[in-house]
Enzyme design. Structure first.
Site, PDB file in Angstrom:
ATOM      1  CD  GLU A 117      47.868  40.644  54.566  1.00 60.62           C
ATOM      2  OE1 GLU A 117      47.111  40.071  53.756  1.00 60.62           O
ATOM      3  OE2 GLU A 117      47.961  40.303  55.752  1.00 60.62           O
ATOM      4  N   PRO A 118      49.831  44.170  49.831  1.00 61.00           N
ATOM      5  CG  PRO A 118      50.871  46.132  49.072  1.00 61.00           C
ATOM      6  CD  PRO A 118      50.420  45.434  50.330  1.00 61.00           C
ATOM      7  NE  ARG A 175      48.878  35.906  36.860  1.00 56.68           N
ATOM      8  CZ  ARG A 175      48.190  36.663  36.031  1.00 56.68           C
ATOM      9  NH1 ARG A 175      48.672  36.975  34.849  1.00 56.68           N
ATOM     10  NH2 ARG A 175      47.023  37.120  36.375  1.00 56.68           N
ATOM     11  CE1 TYR A 217      44.806  31.581  39.428  1.00 51.59           C
ATOM     12  CE2 TYR A 217      46.848  32.485  38.545  1.00 51.59           C
ATOM     13  CZ  TYR A 217      46.150  31.876  39.572  1.00 51.59           C
ATOM     14  OH  TYR A 217      46.799  31.581  40.737  1.00 51.59           O
ATOM     15  CB  CYS A 258      53.441  16.956  25.767  1.00 54.51           C
ATOM     16  SG  CYS A 258      55.173  16.822  25.362  1.00 54.51           S
ATOM     17  CE1 TYR A 284      50.324  35.470  44.002  1.00 54.93           C
ATOM     18  CE2 TYR A 284      49.806  37.515  42.830  1.00 54.93           C
ATOM     19  CZ  TYR A 284      49.852  36.787  44.003  1.00 54.93           C
ATOM     20  OH  TYR A 284      49.433  37.358  45.183  1.00 54.93           O
ATOM     21  NE  ARG A 287      47.099  40.096  40.824  1.00 53.32           N
ATOM     22  CZ  ARG A 287      47.080  38.838  40.383  1.00 53.32           C
ATOM     23  NH1 ARG A 287      47.655  38.539  39.242  1.00 53.32           N
ATOM     24  NH2 ARG A 287      46.475  37.894  41.068  1.00 53.32           N
TER      25      ARG A 287
HETATM   26  C1  LIG Z   1      47.499  36.519  48.052  1.00 52.52           C
HETATM   27  C2  LIG Z   1      47.285  37.322  49.257  1.00 52.52           C
HETATM   28  C3  LIG Z   1      47.641  38.672  49.262  1.00 52.52           C
HETATM   29  C4  LIG Z   1      48.174  39.405  48.066  1.00 52.52           C
HETATM   30  O1  LIG Z   1      47.270  39.537  47.030  1.00 52.52           O
HETATM   31  P1  LIG Z   1      47.669  40.433  45.764  1.00 52.52           P
HETATM   32  O2  LIG Z   1      46.501  40.298  44.866  1.00 52.52           O
HETATM   33  O3  LIG Z   1      48.897  39.860  45.181  1.00 52.52           O
HETATM   34  O4  LIG Z   1      47.857  41.819  46.241  1.00 52.52           O
HETATM   35  C5  LIG Z   1      47.487  39.376  50.453  1.00 52.52           C
HETATM   36  N1  LIG Z   1      47.006  38.774  51.574  1.00 52.52           N
HETATM   37  C6  LIG Z   1      46.649  37.479  51.589  1.00 52.52           C
HETATM   38  C7  LIG Z   1      46.123  36.872  52.843  1.00 52.52           C
HETATM   39  C8  LIG Z   1      46.767  36.704  50.444  1.00 52.52           C
HETATM   40  O5  LIG Z   1      46.400  35.418  50.448  1.00 52.52           O
END
Ligand SMILES: *Cc1c(COP(=O)(O)O)cnc(C)c1O
Length: 421
Positions: free
Chosen positions: A275-276, A314, A318, A346, A375, A278
């Protein structure tokens, strides 16, 4: 690698000059490169070649319909974390069997919606969620395919706000309780256990925490199989980091990650999901802004931009670093100035960078924030009644606005007055 390069002295997105977009669309705006999105998706997809796998884009990173459709057309699945994201993925034409539903607080109505519409699997994060999903599935006469997200208690070595795999984090169930919770799940007639899920955090710049987590996952797969569960799918989450500065960071490449996955998990014969977010979208987007003022303070110069923390949160949220570059390429040897680069909101937190070296800027000059594709737009707000900024997608020598800037009337008319006013 991305497709934002200087050409003939001007910063381009693929074959389109950023200046040309700025003239037509007005600043600030986000711009994405189709070629970079495709390249990053394919890197992951090819890194897992030889394994039965699905790359699910974590669409919370960038959820514009045009981005989803670009990736969906390549065969990407989507990792969704809300009912809204589920509907966005479906609206972009992503088939139900490629949508994974993650998230720590799914509501009854979100479960209902995804079961009705169809989904690849739910990644379950707690026992109460297990029972609620079972109830909703039974009420619809369906069976919900599930994995359970386990928290492997490893240190992802990333910013505290985006670490998710330590026992102190709210995510998943402790791995030590996994057997017990899987046994409970197996008793629930509305659920079908298909696998295990893990996601340890975001912006990881080393492989080692992944290795630690995946070893625990391999161990657990064997244990759960010996308990009689049919573990056939492993969801490995996302989290691979990107270089935010071009100089000193070199996070592992998807190829290295894929080789590691094969080595640690290949022998289990499971279907692999990743699940990439970023890494697919981050370096595929820029935020383009123009200089409103150069202001001399007591001991420093402020570069006041027309973009602000509401457009890109961001840095404020962060302490994130974004490279900020001029849109007109400076001649070699041009002297640099030092700026605190800020927005008009502001709040002192509305600071993008302090003491940043950049060629001397003047009112109206354009600058681009690199690595702003993930993000970025998705976390923006209309704080200070600053309209959400447009998103633009480039493809070769073409570009299109994929989200228009709302008018002030649009914004004001979203409110409504009660009878007594
Ligand atoms: C945020 C998230 C991701 C993606 O993370 P990246 O750092 O953007 O790759 C994948 N799986 C789950 C469950 C997440 O909460």
């Amino acid at each position: 690698m991305d497709h934002f390069l200087y050409r003939d002295g001007l910063l381009h997105a693929e074959d389109v000059a950023i200046q040309d977009i700025a003239e037509q669309v007005g600043t600030p705006f986000y711009v994405y490169s189709t070629a970079t999105l495709i390249r990053h998706f394919k890197l992951f997809d090819e890194a897992l070649d030889g394994l039965d796998h699905l790359v699910c884009f974590a669409m919370k990173a960038a959820s514009n319909q045009a981005i989803l459709k670009t990736l969906g057309n390549l065969g990407a699945g989507m990792d969704v974390v809300s009912g809204g994201e589920y509907l966005r993925a479906r609206a972009a034409g992503v088939p139900r069997e490629r949508i994974v539903f993650s998230g720590v607080g799914k509501t009854r109505s979100e479960m209902h919606q995804a079961l009705q519409g169809g989904v690849r699997q739910f990644n379950i994060e707690s026992e109460p969620e297990l029972h609620l999903l079972n109830e909703v599935a039974l009420s619809l006469g369906r069976t919900a395919p599930i994995t359970i997200r386990v928290n492997p208690d490893v240190d992802a070595k990333t910013h505290a706000k985006i670490a998710t795999g330590k026992s102190e984090n709210k995510f998943g169930i402790p791995i030590s309780r996994a057997r017990d919770v899987y046994a409970q799940a197996a008793q629930l007639k509305g659920l079908d256990i298909v696998g295990i899920d893990v996601h340890i955090g975001s912006q990881l710049t080393e492989l080692e925490p992944f290795v630690a987590a995946y070893r625990k996952l391999a161990e657990l797969t064997k244990t759960l199989r010996s308990d009689g569960h049919n573990i056939r799918r492993l969801d490995l989450g996302g989290g691979l980091g990107i270089p935010y500065t071009r100089s000193n960071e070199a996070p592992p490449l998807p190829t290295d990650y894929g080789a590691m996955v094969k080595r640690e998990l290949g022998h289990l014969g499971c279907e692999i999901e990743i699940e990439p977010g970023r890494l697919i979208a981050g370096n595929a987007g820029l935020l383009v802004s123009s200089v409103i003022y150069v202001k001399s303070g007591e001991d420093r110069e402020f570069l006041i931009l027309d973009a602000a923390m509401n457009d890109l949160v961001r840095p404020a949220m962060y302490d994130a670093h974004h490279d900020i570059v001029p849109v007109i390429e400076p001649a070699a040897g041009t002297e640099q100035a030092v700026y605190d680069i800020v927005g008009p909101v502001c709040e002192s937190g509305d600071t993008f960078a302090k003491g940043r070296h950049l060629v001397a800027q003047q009112q109206g000059d354009l600058v681009a924030f690199r690595s702003a594709g993930a993000y970025g737009a998705v976390m923006s707000s209309e704080y200070n009644t600053r309209p959400l900024i447009p998103e633009v997608l480039v493809n070769g020598d073409q570009f299109a606005v994929i989200r228009a800037r709302p008018s002030y009337d649009d914004i004001i008319n979203r409110d409504s007055l009660p009878d007594w006013l």
